[in-house]
Design a protein around this motif. Structure first.
Motif, PDB file in Angstrom:
ATOM      1  N   ALA A  10     -35.883 -25.883   4.484  1.00  0.00           N
ATOM      2  CA  ALA A  10     -35.782 -27.315   4.134  1.00  0.00           C
ATOM      3  C   ALA A  10     -34.926 -28.010   5.171  1.00  0.00           C
ATOM      4  O   ALA A  10     -33.973 -27.424   5.697  1.00  0.00           O
ATOM      5  CB  ALA A  10     -35.170 -27.478   2.746  1.00  0.00           C
ATOM      6  N   ASP A  11     -35.259 -29.249   5.487  1.00  0.00           N
ATOM      7  CA  ASP A  11     -34.435 -30.010   6.434  1.00  0.00           C
ATOM      8  C   ASP A  11     -34.353 -31.478   6.032  1.00  0.00           C
ATOM      9  O   ASP A  11     -34.105 -32.352   6.857  1.00  0.00           O
ATOM     10  CB  ASP A  11     -34.949 -29.852   7.866  1.00  0.00           C
ATOM     11  CG  ASP A  11     -36.427 -30.174   7.992  1.00  0.00           C
ATOM     12  OD1 ASP A  11     -37.032 -30.590   6.968  1.00  0.00           O
ATOM     13  OD2 ASP A  11     -36.981 -30.029   9.088  1.00  0.00           O
ATOM     14  N   PHE A  12     -34.581 -31.736   4.758  1.00  0.00           N
ATOM     15  CA  PHE A  12     -34.495 -33.118   4.273  1.00  0.00           C
ATOM     16  C   PHE A  12     -34.170 -33.086   2.778  1.00  0.00           C
ATOM     17  O   PHE A  12     -34.723 -32.250   2.049  1.00  0.00           O
ATOM     18  CB  PHE A  12     -35.831 -33.834   4.492  1.00  0.00           C
ATOM     19  CG  PHE A  12     -35.738 -35.339   4.378  1.00  0.00           C
ATOM     20  CD1 PHE A  12     -35.603 -36.135   5.511  1.00  0.00           C
ATOM     21  CD2 PHE A  12     -35.784 -35.961   3.120  1.00  0.00           C
ATOM     22  CE1 PHE A  12     -35.515 -37.527   5.408  1.00  0.00           C
ATOM     23  CE2 PHE A  12     -35.697 -37.349   3.015  1.00  0.00           C
ATOM     24  CZ  PHE A  12     -35.561 -38.132   4.162  1.00  0.00           C
ATOM     25  N   ILE A  13     -33.279 -33.981   2.355  1.00  0.00           N
ATOM     26  CA  ILE A  13     -32.994 -34.116   0.924  1.00  0.00           C
ATOM     27  C   ILE A  13     -33.514 -35.487   0.482  1.00  0.00           C
ATOM     28  O   ILE A  13     -33.041 -36.516   0.966  1.00  0.00           O
ATOM     29  CB  ILE A  13     -31.473 -34.045   0.621  1.00  0.00           C
ATOM     30  CG1 ILE A  13     -30.801 -32.844   1.317  1.00  0.00           C
ATOM     31  CG2 ILE A  13     -31.232 -34.052  -0.896  1.00  0.00           C
ATOM     32  CD1 ILE A  13     -31.304 -31.482   0.891  1.00  0.00           C
ATOM     33  N   VAL A  14     -34.521 -35.461  -0.405  1.00  0.00           N
ATOM     34  CA  VAL A  14     -34.989 -36.718  -1.012  1.00  0.00           C
ATOM     35  C   VAL A  14     -34.064 -36.989  -2.184  1.00  0.00           C
ATOM     36  O   VAL A  14     -33.900 -36.121  -3.061  1.00  0.00           O
ATOM     37  CB  VAL A  14     -36.437 -36.591  -1.525  1.00  0.00           C
ATOM     38  CG1 VAL A  14     -36.926 -37.936  -2.057  1.00  0.00           C
ATOM     39  CG2 VAL A  14     -37.355 -36.088  -0.428  1.00  0.00           C
ATOM     40  N   ILE A  15     -33.421 -38.143  -2.201  1.00  0.00           N
ATOM     41  CA  ILE A  15     -32.453 -38.380  -3.287  1.00  0.00           C
ATOM     42  C   ILE A  15     -33.193 -38.550  -4.613  1.00  0.00           C
ATOM     43  O   ILE A  15     -34.354 -38.994  -4.645  1.00  0.00           O
ATOM     44  CB  ILE A  15     -31.526 -39.582  -2.984  1.00  0.00           C
ATOM     45  CG1 ILE A  15     -32.288 -40.904  -2.921  1.00  0.00           C
ATOM     46  CG2 ILE A  15     -30.774 -39.362  -1.682  1.00  0.00           C
ATOM     47  CD1 ILE A  15     -31.364 -42.115  -2.862  1.00  0.00           C
ATOM     48  N   GLN A  16     -32.524 -38.166  -5.682  1.00  0.00           N
ATOM     49  CA  GLN A  16     -33.231 -38.111  -6.974  1.00  0.00           C
ATOM     50  C   GLN A  16     -33.718 -39.485  -7.422  1.00  0.00           C
ATOM     51  O   GLN A  16     -34.721 -39.588  -8.124  1.00  0.00           O
ATOM     52  CB  GLN A  16     -32.360 -37.444  -8.044  1.00  0.00           C
ATOM     53  CG  GLN A  16     -31.068 -38.157  -8.336  1.00  0.00           C
ATOM     54  CD  GLN A  16     -30.131 -37.296  -9.185  1.00  0.00           C
ATOM     55  OE1 GLN A  16     -30.153 -36.070  -9.105  1.00  0.00           O
ATOM     56  NE2 GLN A  16     -29.323 -37.938  -9.993  1.00  0.00           N
TER      57      GLN A  16
END
Ligand code: AMP
Ligand code: MG
Length: 390
Positions: free
Chosen positions: A101-107
């Protein structure tokens, strides 16, 4: 008579930097770091999420994209399998970003139904990932000497440094002298006053980093002064207050010299504080301050605080003078350097009207010492002057 600067130079020759000691981090606030310390780890030690959301592959991130949630990564416990195509890992702030993974989609940008999430709002381009070591890396150096502020302590803790080498606190013995003095809280006789500058000096010197012992007040007799000097044993610096002029009851110089004090200088071309004396006294340095409350405190700012800084190993330790514009004119100065009690604010600096060296009420109102050179001419409103914040 010597100048303030000459006196400070001579004073600095009387002391040297004290050795270091090791203290627990929780007791290091305000102490002077004595040796460089080195971070023993990276912070963060892994790429970490900076938000609550879902860890995915950046290449797959777009509006309306769907992912299957395959696990959870929390602060303190990683998800230890790689994230594959079309997969997401529920992740919380501070958790390690899973491999793949290399991206965090915010909740807030996601709609979740069971194991499926859909990106419902533009997730932008910010990855919400803190790279490993972005704060500091193993080997990052915190250089000495420096006074440890709360921010430094937090940083040292994050570096996993549990004990720190700091300069030993200079031990100062403070001796008030005078038959007229009693301690605050005692009942003064009709001709007596309360020892006051003693307490101002203790606070000032402790703020500068020293440990101060207030000794019992010495009478104006040889034997009483001898006892007081005896009680000062073990101090790095002995400070006497009063009895330093040339009156019949000013015995500090004679008694201390009879006990072996080697005088370095006596009397300074300054106002207030002319009868200042200093020397080497066995293993200690000694400074004899004039008794007048304001004189003693001004000598504290100009000489004792720099001396403490020296003993703590801080580089030059000179007072940090600043500049301000006069808010009001001042008359010409006499032949001695003058440190005028003054108030500095957004309208400039103004000397307090009464400069008598016995007035503690004026000193307590002041927040600056306005510096006048010997024979400084009259100065007008708007002219720049030097001052020492107090
Ligand atoms: P001396 O230097 O002993 O002649 O003192 C000068 C003036 O300062 C006298 O008015 C003393 O009463 C006063 N004085 C001396 N020591 C202190 C002290 N520790 N606290 C307050 N006033 C003091
Ligand atoms: Mg006296």
């Amino acid at each position: 008579m010597i100048t303030v600067e000459e006196a400070r130079t001579l004073l600095f020759e009387l002391v040297s930097a004290l050795p270091a000691e090791t203290v627990p981090l929780a007791e290091a606030s305000g102490r002077i770091l004595a040796q460089d310390v080195v971070a023993t780890r990276d912070q963060p030690p892994f790429a970490a999420s900076s938000m609550d959301g879902y860890a995915v592959k950046a290449a797959e991130v777009e509006l309306h994209a769907m992912f299957k949630v395959v696990g959870e990564a929390v602060a303190g416990k990683r998800f230890d399998k790689p994230v594959g195509p079309g997969q997401a890992v529920r992740i919380f702030t501070g958790a390690p970003v899973p491999e793949g993974a290399d991206f965090i989609v915010i909740q807030e940008d996601v709609d979740r139904r069971g194991d499926l999430i859909t990106i419902t709002d533009d997730p932008g381009t910010k990855t919400n990932i803190r790279p490993a070591g972005v704060d500091f890396t193993k080997g990052t150096i915190i250089t000495a000497p420096r006074r440890l502020r709360p921010e430094d302590l937090a940083l040292l803790a994050a570096m996993n440094i549990a004990t720190v080498p700091v300069a030993q606190k200079p031990q100062i013995a403070l001796i008030s002298t005078g038959d007229e003095l009693v301690m605050p809280g005692e009942a003064p006789g009709p001709d007596q006053i309360i020892a006051s500058n003693t307490f101002g000096l203790k606070a000032l010197l402790e703020e500068a980093g020293a440990h101060v012992r207030i000794l019992p007040i010495a009478k104006d007799t040889t034997s009483s002064l001898e006892i007081a000097f005896g009680m000062a044993a073990g101090a790095d610096l002995i400070v006497t207050i009063g009895g330093a002029s040339v009156g019949d009851y000013d015995l500090v110089s004679d008694v201390s010299q009879a006990l072996g004090m080697e005088r370095s200088f006596y009397k300074i071309r300054m106002r207030p504080g002319k009868p200042l004396m200093a020397g080497r006294f066995g293993d200690a340095a000694m400074v004899g301050l004039p008794g007048n409350p304001v004189s003693a405190m001004v000598c504290g700012y100009l000489f004792l605080v720099p001396l403490v800084r020296r003993m703590l190993g801080l580089e030059h330790g000179l007072p940090a003078f600043r500049r301000a514009e006069l808010g009001e004119p001042i008359g010409k100065n006499g032949p001695r350097e003058h440190y005028m009690r003054a108030i500095v604010d957004e309208n400039g600096i103004r000397a307090c009207p009464d400069q008598d060296s016995s007035l503690l009420s004026v000193l307590a109102q002041a927040n600056a010492l306005l510096v006048r050179e010997p024979n400084d001419p009259e100065r007008h409103t708007g002219e720049e002057v030097l001052y020492l914040p107090i």
